[in-house]
Design a protein around this motif. Structure first.
Motif, PDB file in Angstrom:
ATOM      1  N   SER A 199       0.837  -1.204   0.000  1.00 44.74           N
ATOM      2  CA  SER A 199       0.000   0.000   0.000  1.00 44.74           C
ATOM      3  C   SER A 199       0.866   1.246   0.000  1.00 44.74           C
ATOM      4  O   SER A 199       0.597   2.211  -0.724  1.00 44.74           O
ATOM      5  N   ALA A 200       1.907   1.222   0.823  1.00 44.97           N
ATOM      6  CA  ALA A 200       2.777   2.391   0.892  1.00 44.97           C
ATOM      7  C   ALA A 200       3.448   2.632  -0.455  1.00 44.97           C
ATOM      8  O   ALA A 200       3.566   3.784  -0.901  1.00 44.97           O
ATOM      9  N   VAL A 201       3.881   1.553  -1.124  1.00 42.62           N
ATOM     10  CA  VAL A 201       4.531   1.727  -2.424  1.00 42.62           C
ATOM     11  C   VAL A 201       3.548   2.310  -3.434  1.00 42.62           C
ATOM     12  O   VAL A 201       3.887   3.209  -4.208  1.00 42.62           O
ATOM     13  N   ALA A 202       2.310   1.824  -3.417  1.00 47.72           N
ATOM     14  CA  ALA A 202       1.317   2.365  -4.349  1.00 47.72           C
ATOM     15  C   ALA A 202       1.152   3.861  -4.122  1.00 47.72           C
ATOM     16  O   ALA A 202       1.103   4.652  -5.077  1.00 47.72           O
ATOM     17  N   PHE A 203       1.133   4.260  -2.843  1.00 50.96           N
ATOM     18  CA  PHE A 203       0.980   5.679  -2.552  1.00 50.96           C
ATOM     19  C   PHE A 203       2.206   6.470  -3.008  1.00 50.96           C
ATOM     20  O   PHE A 203       2.090   7.551  -3.590  1.00 50.96           O
ATOM     21  N   VAL A 204       3.395   5.908  -2.789  1.00 46.49           N
ATOM     22  CA  VAL A 204       4.626   6.588  -3.219  1.00 46.49           C
ATOM     23  C   VAL A 204       4.625   6.751  -4.740  1.00 46.49           C
ATOM     24  O   VAL A 204       5.002   7.807  -5.270  1.00 46.49           O
ATOM     25  N   LEU A 205       4.164   5.717  -5.467  1.00 51.89           N
ATOM     26  CA  LEU A 205       4.130   5.803  -6.933  1.00 51.89           C
ATOM     27  C   LEU A 205       3.192   6.916  -7.389  1.00 51.89           C
ATOM     28  O   LEU A 205       3.518   7.693  -8.302  1.00 51.89           O
ATOM     29  N   ILE A 206       2.037   7.016  -6.723  1.00 57.22           N
ATOM     30  CA  ILE A 206       1.095   8.075  -7.085  1.00 57.22           C
ATOM     31  C   ILE A 206       1.732   9.438  -6.843  1.00 57.22           C
ATOM     32  O   ILE A 206       1.648  10.354  -7.670  1.00 57.22           O
TER      33      ILE A 206
ATOM     34  N   VAL B 108     -11.666  -1.342  10.421  1.00 56.91           N
ATOM     35  CA  VAL B 108     -12.317  -0.686   9.288  1.00 56.91           C
ATOM     36  C   VAL B 108     -11.283  -0.105   8.325  1.00 56.91           C
ATOM     37  O   VAL B 108     -11.372  -0.305   7.112  1.00 56.91           O
ATOM     38  N   THR B 109     -10.258   0.572   8.863  1.00 57.64           N
ATOM     39  CA  THR B 109      -9.296   1.213   7.960  1.00 57.64           C
ATOM     40  C   THR B 109      -8.351   0.205   7.322  1.00 57.64           C
ATOM     41  O   THR B 109      -7.854   0.435   6.235  1.00 57.64           O
ATOM     42  N   THR B 110      -8.061  -0.890   7.990  1.00 59.33           N
ATOM     43  CA  THR B 110      -7.117  -1.832   7.409  1.00 59.33           C
ATOM     44  C   THR B 110      -7.773  -2.724   6.378  1.00 59.33           C
ATOM     45  O   THR B 110      -7.148  -3.106   5.405  1.00 59.33           O
TER      46      THR B 110
ATOM     47  N   ILE C  50      -3.465   5.090   2.228  1.00 56.69           N
ATOM     48  CA  ILE C  50      -3.174   5.750   3.504  1.00 56.69           C
ATOM     49  C   ILE C  50      -3.990   5.090   4.605  1.00 56.69           C
ATOM     50  O   ILE C  50      -3.494   4.845   5.706  1.00 56.69           O
ATOM     51  N   SER C  51      -5.225   4.778   4.295  1.00 55.51           N
ATOM     52  CA  SER C  51      -6.099   4.125   5.268  1.00 55.51           C
ATOM     53  C   SER C  51      -5.478   2.818   5.768  1.00 55.51           C
ATOM     54  O   SER C  51      -5.467   2.545   6.974  1.00 55.51           O
TER      55      SER C  51
ATOM     56  N   ASN D  21      -8.753   5.440 -10.100  1.00 56.97           N
ATOM     57  CA  ASN D  21      -8.834   6.826  -9.659  1.00 56.97           C
ATOM     58  C   ASN D  21      -7.734   7.045  -8.610  1.00 56.97           C
ATOM     59  O   ASN D  21      -7.737   6.437  -7.543  1.00 56.97           O
ATOM     60  N   LEU D  22      -6.776   7.912  -8.943  1.00 57.41           N
ATOM     61  CA  LEU D  22      -5.605   8.030  -8.082  1.00 57.41           C
ATOM     62  C   LEU D  22      -5.958   8.592  -6.706  1.00 57.41           C
ATOM     63  O   LEU D  22      -5.332   8.251  -5.710  1.00 57.41           O
ATOM     64  N   TRP D  23      -6.959   9.469  -6.646  1.00 54.49           N
ATOM     65  CA  TRP D  23      -7.337  10.027  -5.341  1.00 54.49           C
ATOM     66  C   TRP D  23      -7.886   8.931  -4.448  1.00 54.49           C
ATOM     67  O   TRP D  23      -7.493   8.814  -3.280  1.00 54.49           O
ATOM     68  N   ILE D  24      -8.789   8.134  -5.001  1.00 48.60           N
ATOM     69  CA  ILE D  24      -9.397   7.063  -4.200  1.00 48.60           C
ATOM     70  C   ILE D  24      -8.338   6.044  -3.796  1.00 48.60           C
ATOM     71  O   ILE D  24      -8.287   5.572  -2.658  1.00 48.60           O
ATOM     72  N   MET D  25      -7.424   5.754  -4.734  1.00 49.80           N
ATOM     73  CA  MET D  25      -6.327   4.820  -4.438  1.00 49.80           C
ATOM     74  C   MET D  25      -5.472   5.366  -3.291  1.00 49.80           C
ATOM     75  O   MET D  25      -5.074   4.619  -2.388  1.00 49.80           O
ATOM     76  N   SER D  26      -5.175   6.667  -3.336  1.00 50.24           N
ATOM     77  CA  SER D  26      -4.362   7.256  -2.257  1.00 50.24           C
ATOM     78  C   SER D  26      -5.068   7.112  -0.923  1.00 50.24           C
ATOM     79  O   SER D  26      -4.452   6.732   0.080  1.00 50.24           O
ATOM     80  N   ILE D  27      -6.363   7.403  -0.910  1.00 47.81           N
ATOM     81  CA  ILE D  27      -7.112   7.302   0.347  1.00 47.81           C
ATOM     82  C   ILE D  27      -7.047   5.863   0.862  1.00 47.81           C
ATOM     83  O   ILE D  27      -6.768   5.629   2.045  1.00 47.81           O
ATOM     84  N   ALA D  28      -7.264   4.899  -0.026  1.00 47.77           N
ATOM     85  CA  ALA D  28      -7.247   3.492   0.395  1.00 47.77           C
ATOM     86  C   ALA D  28      -5.887   3.128   0.977  1.00 47.77           C
ATOM     87  O   ALA D  28      -5.795   2.472   2.022  1.00 47.77           O
TER      88      ALA D  28
END
Lengths: 262, 458
Positions: free
Chosen positions: B261-268, B340-342, B367-368, B358-365
């Motif tokens: 998840s962290a890598v996906a966020f870093v890529l975004i 819930v968040t995990t 980080i969550s 959707n990169l915004w939704i992906m970022s939220i997921a």
């Protein structure tokens, strides 16, 4: 220096039927071992030092109420959970059955504190301070521990060393393995106990008052508890930590119903 | 890979080296802010070392708190690197290519950050040498190999060494490109780092062999690192809920979950910062999302198993800690937030293809997930200690002090800053890997449509 060390196996017997909760052992320990003053802040922060503590449990409802006391100190387990987890061997088992804490080695990982089921290990969160005049009463035989290390009951090992030296000196400079007997050495809590609820001695010494209790409890393990002839038991015996402390308690035939902690 | 247009080598070089050859306007202000945060944390550590650990919220019996939680969290993040580059490489998943470097570098920096935590957590951090390195240092006492605290540094340093090798081997062809694009001091440094890379067949063969070998060799390390970290708790006989055999696989899967998840966020973030829309494409993020559904569900299984194993024995002490976790304020609230968040928020978001893209939704997921995984570690470590054990006659709750919050917060700034600085010196998207992917890409005929193959079959 002294070669007789491995010949002993020290142990303590706590007679709960005799303990009246007077806390003399707590004060004696505090004075003997240079423990910092447990002031209000220490308790508010929940960081008080109690190498020996009197746990007090209430039974029953007022007016039919009874207090029970359990003095809890380091159990000097033969199979101590705190020992294998220390990365620097700051705590290890001596040949005489003592669980030894080496303050100089300790780096303060606090793993041993987590792993002690009896909760008798204490971490120096602050550098210890005494009021200026009280610094004169510090015991010169005992290290003042610095911040960042773990400490606990040592069975007053400084008294053991002093006893060994005295025995050696009395023997005219030569070593005498026979003369260091149970009576030569006792921790300060045992010395201070007015009701003799705390008894200390050598588990291998035939004349020692504690030997029968140890023999009995060692002979009948936890699975054969009912076969024991004495009142002896060990704390958390089911964890198989094999403490060098034995507690004596007569099972109450008429317990008071309802209990409360604290 | 597939969806974007095919780029020429010249374009790839220009775009991916942009982060190194030009300085974005936001770069230095951001680094300065992060530097100030780190400075504040360094002062906090200084005060803590000087005055003692009393400045933290730790007490008796809660001897481990935020620092250890954060340590486990960063070790967890570090599992993304191997997951993405080694496992997906061996599985020949083509979509991994642009994500590998970022994942490996995140592994390195999160490992380094994680290693700081147990050191500042000890009472006498200046004595760290005595237990981290298996050497007696003239004292005649070697570290106690029976303790997980000695297994930890061994596992982590092994992982750090092998990950570093992995990154360097993947970087060599890119160093050569950089060598050819720079002048002056930078040119000389890159020349040294490129180690005479010419791109001939023999060198490529060696590089690929080394990469595949390391991928395979790193796998046992990957599994063992977080298993060993989990044994810090599993070995503790006296703390209920820590003394559990399910911890090793549970922790490893959780680590992959939070790491990927962290890598996906870093890529975004990278895509947004450096304008790499042509390289980090929606399909890559989409594929990560799909992978994460599987990982998250695997993790959820272990979560249920952990609870089940704990409660199956119906031991009063164990049930007491569970009661604390589930019912007592504030742990009950954190527990609900954690589950819930995990699992529920991210997996529901990932299930939709449109939302995965959707990169915004992906970022939220993403980080969550990481908020939840941090809480997971906290909820494993602290309730077991806060709970009244048989002989904790005086016991207390735990609340972190400002010192702990500052230091834990600064670790996030540290990793961000290291990643940013790295991106200015080395390419965070592997040039050669992207080019290789372009050459090797294949297409599959499904009915009348021709679709790009996600996995290579050769």
């Amino acid at each position: 220096m002294v070669t007789s060390r491995a010949k002993h196996k020290w142990g303590m017997v706590v007679d709960l039927d005799r303990c009246n909760g007077c806390q003399a052992c707590v004060v004696a320990c505090q004075a003997e071992n240079n423990l910092p003053i447990n002031d209000k802040n220490a308790f508010l922060q929940s960081r008080a030092y109690e190498w020996i503590r009197i746990e007090r449990y209430w039974e029953g409802e007022y007016p039919n109420v009874r207090a029970r006391f359990i003095p809890v100190l380091c159990q000097h387990c033969e199979n101590a959970p705190c020992e294998p987890v220390c990365p620097v061997f700051a705590t290890y088992h001596s040949a005489e059955g003592l669980n030894v804490q080496l303050y100089n080695r300790c780096v303060g990982t606090r793993y041993c504190i987590n792993n002690c089921p009896y909760q008798v290990r204490f971490f120096n969160y602050w550098h210890p301070n005494w009021p200026e005049r009280l610094e004169n009463q510090l015991n010169p035989d005992v290290t003042v521990r610095t911040r960042g290390i773990t400490e606990k009951c040592t069975f007053c090992i400084q008294r053991l060393r002093r006893a060994e030296l005295q025995v050696e000196r009395r023997g005219g400079g030569t070593l005498n393995n026979e003369t260091l007997k149970s009576g030569n050495y006792m921790p300060s809590c045992v010395q201070a106990c007015p009701t003799n609820a705390l008894m200390f001695g050598d588990q291998q010494d035939e004349q020692s008052p504690i030997k029968p209790y140890f023999d009995d409890v060692n002979k009948h393990n936890i699975h054969h508890e009912h076969e024991r002839e004495t009142r002896g038991y060990r704390l958390l015996e089911e964890m198989n930590t094999k403490p060098n402390l034995i507690y004596l308690k007569k099972v109450d035939k008429n317990p008071v119903k309802g209990g409360q902690h604290g | 890979m597939q969806e974007g247009r095919t780029l020429s080598t010249r374009e790839i070089n220009r775009d991916l080296l942009r982060s190194i050859l030009e300085s974005p306007r936001w770069f230095w202000p951001v680094v300065t802010v992060l530097g100030i945060i780190l400075l504040v944390a360094a002062i906090a550590i200084g005060i803590m070392v000087n005055r003692g650990l009393g400045v933290t919220g730790l007490n008796r019996p809660v001897a481990w708190g935020f620092f250890i939680t954060n340590f486990v969290f960063w070790i967890g993040i570090s599992h993304a690197g191997v997951m993405l580059s080694a496992i997906l490489r061996l599985a020949k998943a083509e979509w991994r290519r642009p994500a590998t470097r970022a994942a490996e570098v995140l592994t390195l920096f999160s490992l380094m950050t994680a290693m700081i935590m147990p050191i500042v957590h000890t009472g006498r951090p200046w004595r760290i040498l005595y237990w981290v390195f298996p050497y007696d240092f003239a004292r005649g006492i070697w570290p106690n190999i029976r303790t997980p605290l000695v297994w930890d540094p061994s596992a982590i340093l092994t992982y750090l060494t092998s990950s570093t090798l992995f990154v360097i081997i993947a970087l060599i062809p890119d160093f050569a490109v950089l060598r050819d694009h720079t002048t002056g001091v930078a040119h000389r440094v890159y020349t040294l780092l490129a180690m005479g890379w010419e791109g001939n067949a023999r060198q490529w063969k060696l590089q690929i062999t080394a990469g595949v070998l390391l991928s395979a060799l790193i796998l046992p390390v990957f599994v063992s690192v977080h298993s060993i970290v989990s044994w810090d708790f599993g070995m503790a006989v006296a703390v209920k809920t820590w003394h559990s055999t399910v911890f090793a696989p549970y922790f490893v899967v959780g680590a992959v979950h939070s790491g990927v998840s962290a890598v996906a966020f870093v890529l975004i973030l990278l895509r947004w910062c450096y304008g790499w829309q042509d390289y980090i494409r929606h399909e890559h993020i989409d594929a990560l999302g799909r992978l994460l559904i599987v990982v998250a569900t695997g993790w959820f299984y272990f979560l249920i198993m952990e609870l089940l194993f704990g409660m199956y024995g119906r031991e009063a002490d164990e049930l007491a800690v569970r009661g604390l976790q589930f019912t007592q304020w504030p742990y009950n609230a954190w527990f609900i937030v954690f589950v819930v968040t995990t699992y529920f928020i991210p997996v529901i978001l990932w299930l939709s293809r449109a939302w995965r893209r959707n990169l915004w939704i992906m970022s939220i997921a993403c980080i969550s997930v990481n908020i939840g995984m941090w809480l997971e570690r906290f909820l494993i470590i602290v309730p077991g200690l806060v709970n009244k054990q048989v002989f904790s006659f005086t016991w207390a709750d735990y609340a972190p002090s400002p010192f702990e919050i500052i230091i834990v917060g600064a670790t996030f700034a540290l990793v961000t800053m290291l990643m940013l600085l790295f991106s200015r010196v080395f390419p965070l998207v592997p040039l050669y890997d992207v080019k290789e992917g372009d050459i090797l890409k294949t297409e599959v005929k499904v009915g009348r449509r021709t679709v790009p193959a996600t996995f290579r079959e050769d």
